[in-house]
Design a protein around this motif. Structure first.
Motif, short mmCIF file in Angstrom:
data_model
loop_
_atom_site.label_atom_id
_atom_site.label_comp_id
_atom_site.label_asym_id
_atom_site.label_seq_id
_atom_site.Cartn_x
_atom_site.Cartn_y
_atom_site.Cartn_z
N LEU A 155 0.77 -1.14 -0.06
CA LEU A 155 0.08 -0.13 -0.20
C LEU A 155 0.93 1.23 -0.07
CD1 LEU A 155 -2.87 1.06 0.56
CD2 LEU A 155 -2.32 1.22 2.85
N ARG A 156 0.78 2.24 -1.01
CA ARG A 156 1.20 3.44 -0.70
C ARG A 156 0.19 4.52 -0.25
NH1 ARG A 156 1.62 6.46 -6.28
NH2 ARG A 156 -0.69 7.16 -5.67
N VAL A 157 1.05 5.22 0.54
CA VAL A 157 0.20 6.44 1.21
C VAL A 157 1.06 7.61 1.61
CG1 VAL A 157 0.59 5.63 3.53
CG2 VAL A 157 -1.58 6.73 3.12
N SER A 158 0.62 8.77 1.48
CA SER A 158 1.78 10.03 2.03
C SER A 158 2.25 9.84 3.17
CB SER A 158 0.72 11.19 1.85
OG SER A 158 -0.11 11.37 3.12
N ARG A 159 3.30 10.36 3.33
CA ARG A 159 4.47 10.27 4.44
C ARG A 159 3.73 10.88 5.71
NH1 ARG A 159 9.85 13.24 4.63
NH2 ARG A 159 8.54 15.07 4.88
N ASP A 160 3.09 11.93 5.44
CA ASP A 160 2.47 12.54 6.61
C ASP A 160 1.09 12.14 7.33
OD1 ASP A 160 4.47 14.73 6.29
OD2 ASP A 160 3.28 15.82 5.01
N HIS A 161 0.62 11.22 6.40
CA HIS A 161 -0.48 10.57 6.90
C HIS A 161 -0.79 9.16 7.13
CE1 HIS A 161 -2.09 14.68 6.94
NE2 HIS A 161 -1.83 14.90 5.63
N TYR A 162 0.45 8.36 6.91
CA TYR A 162 0.65 6.86 6.98
C TYR A 162 -0.23 6.34 8.11
CZ TYR A 162 4.24 6.51 10.42
OH TYR A 162 4.91 6.59 11.52
N HIS A 163 -0.38 7.19 9.27
CA HIS A 163 -0.52 6.42 10.40
C HIS A 163 -2.09 6.27 10.35
CE1 HIS A 163 -0.50 10.88 11.00
NE2 HIS A 163 -1.72 10.57 11.53
N ILE A 164 -2.81 7.25 9.62
CA ILE A 164 -4.25 7.22 9.48
C ILE A 164 -4.71 5.87 8.89
CG2 ILE A 164 -6.41 8.14 8.00
CD1 ILE A 164 -4.94 10.88 8.88
N ALA A 165 -3.93 5.74 7.56
CA ALA A 165 -4.05 4.46 6.94
C ALA A 165 -3.68 3.02 7.75
CB ALA A 165 -3.31 4.25 5.56
N TRP A 166 -2.80 3.16 8.28
CA TRP A 166 -2.41 1.95 9.32
C TRP A 166 -3.35 1.79 10.31
CZ3 TRP A 166 3.37 1.07 11.18
CH2 TRP A 166 3.59 0.05 11.74
N GLY A 167 -3.86 2.92 10.88
CA GLY A 167 -4.73 2.84 11.96
C GLY A 167 -6.32 2.18 11.40
N ALA A 168 -6.33 2.56 10.23
CA ALA A 168 -7.90 2.18 9.56
C ALA A 168 -7.81 0.59 9.31
CB ALA A 168 -8.15 3.03 8.30
N MET A 169 -6.56 0.20 8.86
CA MET A 169 -6.35 -0.96 8.50
C MET A 169 -6.43 -2.04 9.73
SD MET A 169 -3.06 -0.76 6.03
CE MET A 169 -2.93 -2.48 5.56
N THR A 170 -6.13 -1.54 10.78
CA THR A 170 -6.26 -2.38 12.13
C THR A 170 -7.71 -2.51 12.38
OG1 THR A 170 -6.02 -0.56 13.35
CG2 THR A 170 -4.10 -1.63 12.98
N PHE A 171 -8.50 -1.58 11.91
CA PHE A 171 -10.03 -1.75 12.39
C PHE A 171 -10.85 -2.70 11.44
CE2 PHE A 171 -9.13 2.13 14.70
CZ PHE A 171 -9.33 1.76 15.87
N ILE A 172 -10.20 -3.14 10.33
CA ILE A 172 -10.90 -3.92 9.43
C ILE A 172 -11.14 -5.35 9.82
CG2 ILE A 172 -10.76 -5.12 6.85
CD1 ILE A 172 -9.30 -2.65 6.20
N SER A 173 -12.24 -5.75 9.97
CA SER A 173 -12.72 -7.06 10.30
C SER A 173 -13.51 -7.99 9.27
CB SER A 173 -13.59 -7.21 11.47
OG SER A 173 -14.64 -6.24 11.35
N GLN A 174 -13.57 -7.33 8.07
CA GLN A 174 -14.32 -8.22 7.18
C GLN A 174 -14.09 -7.55 5.81
OE1 GLN A 174 -18.55 -8.11 7.81
NE2 GLN A 174 -18.98 -9.85 6.78
N ILE A 175 -13.63 -8.57 4.85
CA ILE A 175 -13.69 -8.07 3.19
C ILE A 175 -14.58 -9.00 2.53
CG2 ILE A 175 -11.99 -7.78 1.50
CD1 ILE A 175 -9.97 -7.12 3.41
N LYS A 176 -15.45 -8.29 1.75
CA LYS A 176 -16.30 -9.21 1.06
C LYS A 176 -17.08 -10.24 1.77
CE LYS A 176 -15.54 -10.08 -3.27
NZ LYS A 176 -15.09 -10.64 -4.53
N THR A 177 -17.50 -10.02 2.88
CA THR A 177 -18.15 -10.97 3.81
C THR A 177 -17.57 -12.13 4.41
OG1 THR A 177 -18.89 -12.78 2.03
CG2 THR A 177 -20.38 -10.81 2.37
N LYS A 178 -16.12 -12.08 4.45
CA LYS A 178 -15.14 -12.99 5.07
C LYS A 178 -14.47 -12.33 6.03
CE LYS A 178 -14.85 -16.37 1.70
NZ LYS A 178 -15.28 -17.68 2.18
#
Length: 159
Positions: A75-98
């Motif tokens: 995943l590519r994300v801007s240097r100043d806001h990578y912590h937002i993407a990383w934080g959001a990734m930890t909250f993912i519990s389901q992708i396409k009903t899996k």
């Protein structure tokens, strides 16, 4: 001219039914695409950080690589806001009903170092799959050398 600085996150998706997803046989398995992973991350950012979070990362957020066979991605994300993407990734519990979770394996400043980490991790996962297939006497064993070469070439093609 302004140089855009990015961070590269190497991540793994771990599904609840890991043993079924990580088999060498890919029959009857619903595969994910990088578009599915991107939309899940973007939805998680919108849910957890609102319009501010989406606005911060919208221009730079991009899933550059995803392998449905080993479930790793870059995943590519801007240097100043990578912590937002990383934080959001930890909250993912389901992708396409899996049911699943995302685990960040590496955070790097250059694409080259992220590629090398992805190749190392991918090689370990493919060799692990080979060992599992040998233990279960799986007749449909996959050519490991071909998979390793294909995986390495796909990862090195990321730009």
């Amino acid at each position: 001219m302004v140089r855009l600085k990015n961070r590269w996150l190497l991540f793994e998706i771990i599904f609840e039914d890991t043993l079924q997803r990580r088999s060498t046989s890919t029959k009857n398995v619903e595969t994910l695409s990088s578009k599915d992973v991107y939309s899940a991350i973007k939805d998680s950012i919108k849910t957890n950080f609102g319009d501010y979070g989406v606005g911060c990362v919208a221009a730079s957020l991009n899933v550059k690589y995803f392998s449905p066979f080993t479930n790793i991605g870059v995943l590519r994300v801007s240097r100043d806001h990578y912590h937002i993407a990383w934080g959001a990734m930890t909250f993912i519990s389901q992708i396409k009903t899996k049911n699943c979770l995302l685990r960040v394996l590496y955070l790097g400043a250059t694409i080259r170092q992220c590629q090398l980490s992805a190749i190392d991790y991918d090689r370990d996962q493919i060799l692990s799959l080979k060992r599992q297939a040998e233990l279960h006497d799986d007749a449909e064993s996959v050519n490991v050398d071909e998979l390793l070469e294909q995986s390495s070439s796909q990862i090195l093609a990321i730009e």
